[in-house]
Design a protein around this motif. Sequence first.
Motif, mmCIF file in Angstrom:
data_model
loop_
_atom_site.group_PDB
_atom_site.id
_atom_site.type_symbol
_atom_site.label_atom_id
_atom_site.label_comp_id
_atom_site.label_asym_id
_atom_site.label_seq_id
_atom_site.Cartn_x
_atom_site.Cartn_y
_atom_site.Cartn_z
ATOM 1 N N PRO A 96 0.804 -1.233 0.000
ATOM 2 C CA PRO A 96 0.000 0.000 0.000
ATOM 3 C C PRO A 96 0.831 1.275 0.000
ATOM 4 C CG PRO A 96 -0.093 -1.071 2.143
ATOM 5 C CD PRO A 96 0.577 -2.025 1.212
ATOM 6 N N LEU A 171 -4.482 -0.856 -5.166
ATOM 7 C CA LEU A 171 -5.599 -1.158 -4.265
ATOM 8 C C LEU A 171 -5.985 -2.631 -4.342
ATOM 9 C CD1 LEU A 171 -7.845 -0.256 -2.330
ATOM 10 C CD2 LEU A 171 -9.226 0.343 -4.342
ATOM 11 N N THR A 174 -3.360 -4.743 -2.668
ATOM 12 C CA THR A 174 -3.463 -4.618 -1.206
ATOM 13 C C THR A 174 -4.600 -5.473 -0.668
ATOM 14 O OG1 THR A 174 -2.605 -2.350 -1.324
ATOM 15 C CG2 THR A 174 -3.742 -2.992 0.697
#
Length: 461
Positions: A96, A171, A174
Amino acid sequence: MKDGPALQQGVGRPSVYHAVVVIFLEFFAWGLLTTPMLTVLHETFPQHTFLMNGLIQGVKGLLSFMSAPLIGALSDVWGRRTFLLVTVFFTCAPIPLMRLSPWWYFAMISMSGAFSVTFSVIFAYVADVTDERERSTAYGLVSATFAASLVTSPAIGAYLSAWYGDNLVVLVATLIALADICFILLAVPESLPDKMRLNNWGAPISWEQADPFTSLKKVGQDPTVLLICITVFLSYLPEAGQYSSFFLYLRQVINFSSTTIAVFIGVVGILSIVAQTLFLTLLMRTLGNKNTVLLGLGFQILQLAWYGFGSEPWMIWAAGAVAAMSSITFPAVSALVSQSADPDKQGVVQGMITGIRGLCNGLGPALYGFIFFLFNVELNSMDPIQGDFSIDPLPRALIPGPPFLLGSCTVVVAFLVALFIPEKRSCPSSPSHLKESMSSLRAPPPASDEDFEPLLQDSIV
């Protein structure tokens, strides 16, 4: 409480499929980031991209080499599940940070090397839940899952990046990493039997178990093993360096697009799987172990030289096909090692090979980055960043990829060394002679499964 039902965690009994899911999710998440990582790397280090990439990956590799024996020994005491959680968490922790803070992202990647030993714990987990007859198939399944995750994920990441931007890719990666952590917390049961953990709890861990150089110290005690270890070092050093910088090289020097890189990874990955299954089995039966190793080294020399001199995309594609064939080298070396050692010395010898590979994972990336820097191979431009940097055109015109050419030279030396490796004799006196030559190798006091790489014990895999 004594029998353990109240402490049972996870879903079902421990199985290979738990390990397969953990490996797939972790490397699938990182594979998605192939394209965004190239962009962030160039944005953060626009003038010395290859050098910094080599140093980052080199620090990570050296930390992994130093920490693997200690984590392996600790997992024998505290259990596999705990260290699966620790290694996956710290390995995926930098993801992230890629778009939040690139500097912290690269710092975390380097430091995460101390825990980036998921495979060691996974192999121990598989060893806990399988018997000897099933183990070869189980290791093959784990290895194939790892390959499959890296064959598919870069293409998916490149597609998402092209249509929706890098932020979405980060994203998604993650979320997949979080899913992996949650899977370990909620679904993965402990594989190490309670009795073994209770017996080991609080047991002192000797320095010999935690010392990464223990196996390397034994290399010179047998001439055959010494020759094999030198061959492995000289052939895997350029391979480790290539892994760390090749995709960046394709993007920036050969001008491959993100989509082309993803397709290239997929094609070479599939060809490698075919080479390591169909072709390897055929060659081992027809040529024998030593000649198969020599053939694999020959393919590696050709591949690296082609990468070094290749300046056109078709040359890189052709060299990629040769690279797939060169992937037979290490499985063939594993079988050669297995033949050269007594059954009760397998762990010691395989530990030496694994230790040398770990050392190469640290030295190779740093070496490649430094050579790129010496030859002033920098990046022209990369969307969305445009740069106008001073580049010496002469070295690049003659040798587009200097580290690959140097790597081919080291593999030539490895080929010459491998010529002197004695073949296994079938005469009756051979086993006794082999026993005498290997008698100097003494296994350390009860070592954990993680001190060596179980995959190497099965020539079929």
